[in-house]
Design an enzyme around this catalytic site. Structure first.
Site, PDB file in Angstrom:
ATOM      1  N   LEU A 133       0.865  -1.229   0.096  1.00  0.00           N
ATOM      2  CA  LEU A 133      -0.012  -0.120   0.008  1.00  0.00           C
ATOM      3  C   LEU A 133       0.809   1.122   0.090  1.00  0.00           C
ATOM      4  O   LEU A 133       0.406   2.176  -0.624  1.00  0.00           O
ATOM      5  CB  LEU A 133      -0.975   0.007   1.198  1.00  0.00           C
ATOM      6  CG  LEU A 133      -2.109  -1.315   1.203  1.00  0.00           C
ATOM      7  CD1 LEU A 133      -2.934  -1.089   2.460  1.00  0.00           C
ATOM      8  CD2 LEU A 133      -2.842  -0.966   0.014  1.00  0.00           C
ATOM      9  N   ASP A 135      11.507   3.158   4.904  1.00  0.00           N
ATOM     10  CA  ASP A 135      11.099   1.817   5.219  1.00  0.00           C
ATOM     11  C   ASP A 135      12.455   1.169   5.830  1.00  0.00           C
ATOM     12  O   ASP A 135      13.744   1.655   5.590  1.00  0.00           O
ATOM     13  CB  ASP A 135      10.908   1.213   3.882  1.00  0.00           C
ATOM     14  CG  ASP A 135      10.002  -0.208   4.007  1.00  0.00           C
ATOM     15  OD1 ASP A 135       8.903  -0.257   3.614  1.00  0.00           O
ATOM     16  OD2 ASP A 135      10.346  -1.363   4.727  1.00  0.00           O
ATOM     17  N   SER A 186      -7.050  -0.050  10.241  1.00  0.00           N
ATOM     18  CA  SER A 186      -7.721  -1.071   9.468  1.00  0.00           C
ATOM     19  C   SER A 186      -9.139  -1.245   9.793  1.00  0.00           C
ATOM     20  O   SER A 186      -9.485  -1.003  10.981  1.00  0.00           O
ATOM     21  CB  SER A 186      -6.748  -2.429   9.802  1.00  0.00           C
ATOM     22  OG  SER A 186      -7.532  -3.632   9.315  1.00  0.00           O
ATOM     23  N   TYR A 191      -3.003  -6.870  16.958  1.00  0.00           N
ATOM     24  CA  TYR A 191      -3.064  -6.004  15.721  1.00  0.00           C
ATOM     25  C   TYR A 191      -4.378  -4.884  15.866  1.00  0.00           C
ATOM     26  O   TYR A 191      -4.392  -3.798  15.685  1.00  0.00           O
ATOM     27  CB  TYR A 191      -3.372  -6.789  14.449  1.00  0.00           C
ATOM     28  CG  TYR A 191      -3.641  -6.127  13.075  1.00  0.00           C
ATOM     29  CD1 TYR A 191      -2.239  -5.569  12.385  1.00  0.00           C
ATOM     30  CD2 TYR A 191      -4.723  -6.267  12.409  1.00  0.00           C
ATOM     31  CE1 TYR A 191      -2.454  -4.918  11.407  1.00  0.00           C
ATOM     32  CE2 TYR A 191      -4.625  -5.300  11.250  1.00  0.00           C
ATOM     33  CZ  TYR A 191      -3.822  -4.893  10.588  1.00  0.00           C
ATOM     34  OH  TYR A 191      -3.779  -4.097   9.419  1.00  0.00           O
ATOM     35  N   SER A 208      -3.088  -8.303  -1.785  1.00  0.00           N
ATOM     36  CA  SER A 208      -1.698  -7.846  -1.482  1.00  0.00           C
ATOM     37  C   SER A 208      -1.048  -9.309  -1.418  1.00  0.00           C
ATOM     38  O   SER A 208      -1.769 -10.179  -1.636  1.00  0.00           O
ATOM     39  CB  SER A 208      -1.901  -7.210  -0.054  1.00  0.00           C
ATOM     40  OG  SER A 208      -2.355  -8.024   0.736  1.00  0.00           O
TER      41      SER A 208
HETATM   42  N1  LIG Z   1      -2.976  -5.168   2.799  1.00  0.00           N
HETATM   43  C1  LIG Z   1      -4.142  -5.158   3.404  1.00  0.00           C
HETATM   44  O1  LIG Z   1      -4.982  -5.763   3.246  1.00  0.00           O
HETATM   45  C2  LIG Z   1      -4.313  -4.058   4.607  1.00  0.00           C
HETATM   46  C3  LIG Z   1      -5.522  -4.087   5.312  1.00  0.00           C
HETATM   47  C4  LIG Z   1      -5.760  -3.166   6.287  1.00  0.00           C
HETATM   48  C5  LIG Z   1      -4.624  -2.179   6.688  1.00  0.00           C
HETATM   49  N2  LIG Z   1      -3.401  -2.537   6.170  1.00  0.00           N
HETATM   50  C6  LIG Z   1      -2.365  -1.466   6.859  1.00  0.00           C
HETATM   51  O2  LIG Z   1      -1.693  -0.941   5.732  1.00  0.00           O
HETATM   52  C7  LIG Z   1      -0.367  -0.897   5.946  1.00  0.00           C
HETATM   53  C8  LIG Z   1       0.376  -1.338   4.599  1.00  0.00           C
HETATM   54  O3  LIG Z   1      -0.041  -2.696   4.608  1.00  0.00           O
HETATM   55  P1  LIG Z   1       0.758  -3.503   3.535  1.00  0.00           P
HETATM   56  O4  LIG Z   1      -0.359  -4.539   2.867  1.00  0.00           O
HETATM   57  O5  LIG Z   1       1.131  -2.615   2.362  1.00  0.00           O
HETATM   58  O6  LIG Z   1       1.891  -4.391   4.260  1.00  0.00           O
HETATM   59  P2  LIG Z   1       3.405  -4.677   3.477  1.00  0.00           P
HETATM   60  O7  LIG Z   1       3.993  -5.697   4.491  1.00  0.00           O
HETATM   61  O8  LIG Z   1       3.178  -5.012   2.301  1.00  0.00           O
HETATM   62  O9  LIG Z   1       4.102  -3.311   3.713  1.00  0.00           O
HETATM   63  C9  LIG Z   1       4.554  -2.848   4.832  1.00  0.00           C
HETATM   64  C10 LIG Z   1       5.844  -2.110   4.869  1.00  0.00           C
HETATM   65  O10 LIG Z   1       6.021  -1.621   6.231  1.00  0.00           O
HETATM   66  C11 LIG Z   1       7.545  -1.844   6.556  1.00  0.00           C
HETATM   67  N3  LIG Z   1       7.805  -1.866   7.792  1.00  0.00           N
HETATM   68  C12 LIG Z   1       7.484  -2.728   8.820  1.00  0.00           C
HETATM   69  N4  LIG Z   1       7.655  -2.463   9.778  1.00  0.00           N
HETATM   70  C13 LIG Z   1       8.653  -1.428   9.781  1.00  0.00           C
HETATM   71  C14 LIG Z   1       9.403  -0.693  10.710  1.00  0.00           C
HETATM   72  N5  LIG Z   1       9.622  -0.891  12.028  1.00  0.00           N
HETATM   73  N6  LIG Z   1      10.228   0.205  10.310  1.00  0.00           N
HETATM   74  C15 LIG Z   1      10.065   0.706   8.828  1.00  0.00           C
HETATM   75  N7  LIG Z   1       9.370   0.063   8.135  1.00  0.00           N
HETATM   76  C16 LIG Z   1       8.702  -0.935   8.368  1.00  0.00           C
HETATM   77  C17 LIG Z   1       7.920  -3.156   5.682  1.00  0.00           C
HETATM   78  O11 LIG Z   1       9.245  -3.248   5.338  1.00  0.00           O
HETATM   79  C18 LIG Z   1       7.079  -3.315   4.536  1.00  0.00           C
HETATM   80  O12 LIG Z   1       7.766  -2.441   3.283  1.00  0.00           O
HETATM   81  C19 LIG Z   1      -0.236  -1.688   7.267  1.00  0.00           C
HETATM   82  O13 LIG Z   1      -0.189  -0.450   8.359  1.00  0.00           O
HETATM   83  C20 LIG Z   1      -1.311  -2.561   7.183  1.00  0.00           C
HETATM   84  O14 LIG Z   1      -1.453  -2.862   8.845  1.00  0.00           O
HETATM   85  C21 LIG Z   1      -3.252  -3.514   5.136  1.00  0.00           C
END
Ligand SMILES: NC(=O)c1ccc[n+]([C@@H]2O[C@H](COP(=O)([O-])OP(=O)(O)OC[C@H]3O[C@@H](n4cnc5c(N)ncnc54)[C@H](O)[C@@H]3O)[C@@H](O)[C@H]2O)c1
Lengths: 122, 241
Positions: B15, B34, B136, B148, B182
């Site tokens: 995202l 990141d 979320s 979470y 995703s």
């Molecule tokens: N994908 C979904 O379906 C979904 C749904 C609801 C909410 N979200 C939220 O959206 C956000 C992004 O989700 P996503 O699916 O793209 O996840 P993802 O795992 O693809 O990407 C998350 C990114 O955050 C980085 N990250 C994690 N911990 C970190 C830290 N301590 N310091 C710096 N970077 C860090 C990771 O390296 C990764 O690149 C998250 O907060 C997730 O909870 C996602």
């Protein structure tokens, strides 16, 4: 089923917030493992962030915890709710337990007092 | 007019990458942060040689990294217009099997890190700036996600409290996505995923761009009268039976 009443603390920064949430998590996990119901009592001012961002993060994280636990245990009868009261209130444990005593009531936030009438539902 | 500056955490992929694409299209200068070094390639891929997209490696749970990042922001930009607290993790387990360390590790990344970073950047925010916190739909409750759900619900509380404290200089809102296409959703067994999609009134899984456009709306001036709110982007799942 006996009921565990959890009264939160008042964290003022991120370190205290993390520590306070872990304490609450341990308490809720233990209570559920003992088949206790749980009532979490929180200051209603923190539901919408009227006192501080950290206080609001804490109280809403507690609410999230109770909702997740209620969701997970809905089928097996876990009972866990949040009662929000003004910070000046002297609500007793008994009153908190009675406020959410109804059968089937779980995962809910009950707000006592009038300050948040007409505001967003947390 | 100089370009508006946006910092996106978790910008290497998923995202965060989608949000970066949409904001880049709208002319923002971007700083992608990141803990994964892939963020450099992401920044190069998005910005080319324009200099408009910078990648920065930092683990947002490490205070030295956050300090370095804040200094970099102060040294590189006149101020910050947008912060998207997007980085997040999951470590699911049933309540009885969730160790306190697992609980706290998710709280650390999803709740404490955004809080620390936001406060550390306080003096960098310009008038009219906007913060978007990625929460979320699961903040309403979900199976095996006590950590979470607590972190994302806590982030909503933080959003509201900070919106009140930092008004009128900075608006603070949250986006709450439901199920989004995703890596995680693609790893689910087809029948499980199908069952989840069947519960979505919109009749399809969310695309990253659905979420990114909501973030861009809250980041920009079109939403200048909106603060302290949660925009749920879930195809109606949060109200379905
Ligand atoms: N994908 C979904 O379906 C979904 C749904 C609801 C909410 N979200 C939220 O959206 C956000 C992004 O989700 P996503 O699916 O793209 O996840 P993802 O795992 O693809 O990407 C998350 C990114 O955050 C980085 N990250 C994690 N911990 C970190 C830290 N301590 N310091 C710096 N970077 C860090 C990771 O390296 C990764 O690149 C998250 O907060 C997730 O909870 C996602």
């Amino acid at each position: 089923m006996s009921t565990h009443v959890l009264r939160g603390s008042d964290p003022s920064d991120a370190d205290e917030l993390g520590a306070a949430l872990e304490v609450a998590f341990r308490a809720i996990k233990n209570a559920i493992a003992n088949d206790d119901a749980v009532v979490v009592v929180v200051p209603s001012e923190d539901l919408l962030g009227h006192r501080s961002p950290v206080g609001a993060a804490y109280v809403n994280a507690l609410i999230g915890m109770t909702r997740a636990v209620a969701f997970e245990g809905a089928r097996v009868g876990w009972k866990i709710n949040t009662v929000a009261v003004p910070s000046t209130s002297e609500l007793t444990d008994r009153q908190a337990i009675d406020a959410v005593a109804a059968d089937g009531l779980t995962g809910q936030v009950l707000t006592l007092g009038t300050a948040l009438v007409g505001r967003l539902i947390p | 007019m100089t370009a508006r500056v946006a910092l996106i955490t978790g910008g290497a992929r998923g995202l965060g990458l989608s949000i970066a694409q949409v904001l880049a299209e709208r002319g923002y200068t971007l700083l992608l942060v990141d803990r994964d070094e892939a963020v450099y390639a992401t920044a190069t891929g998005l910005g080319g040689d324009s200099g408009g997209v910078t990648g920065c490696v930092a683990d947002l749970t490490v205070s030295d990294d956050v300090e370095r990042l804040v200094e970099f922001v102060r040294g590189s930009f006149d101020g910050l217009d947008v912060l998207v607290n997007n980085a997040g993790i999951t470590r699911d387990a049933r309540l009885g099997k969730m160790e306190p360390e697992v609980f706290s590790s998710v709280i650390d990344v999803n709740l404490l890190a955004p809080l620390r970073l936001t406060f550390a950047l306080d003096s960098s925010f310009r008038d009219g700036s906007s913060i978007v916190n990625m929460t979320s739909r699961a903040a309403l409750g979900n199976f095996g996600q006590t950590n979470y759900v607590a972190s994302k619900s806590g982030l909503i509380g933080f959003t509201r409290g900070l919106a009140l404290q930092w008004s009128p200089r900075t608006r603070v809102n949250a986006v709450a996505p439901g199920l989004v296409d995703s890596a995680m959703s693609r790893a689910m067994p087809e029948d499980v995923l199908g069952g989840l999609v069947a519960k979505i009134p919109a009749g399809r899984i969310g695309e990253p761009e659905d979420v990114a456009r909501a973030v861009a709306f809250l980041a920009g001036d079109e939403s200048s009268y909106i603060t302290g709110q949660v925009l749920t982007v879930c195809g109606g799942r949060s109200i379905s039976a």
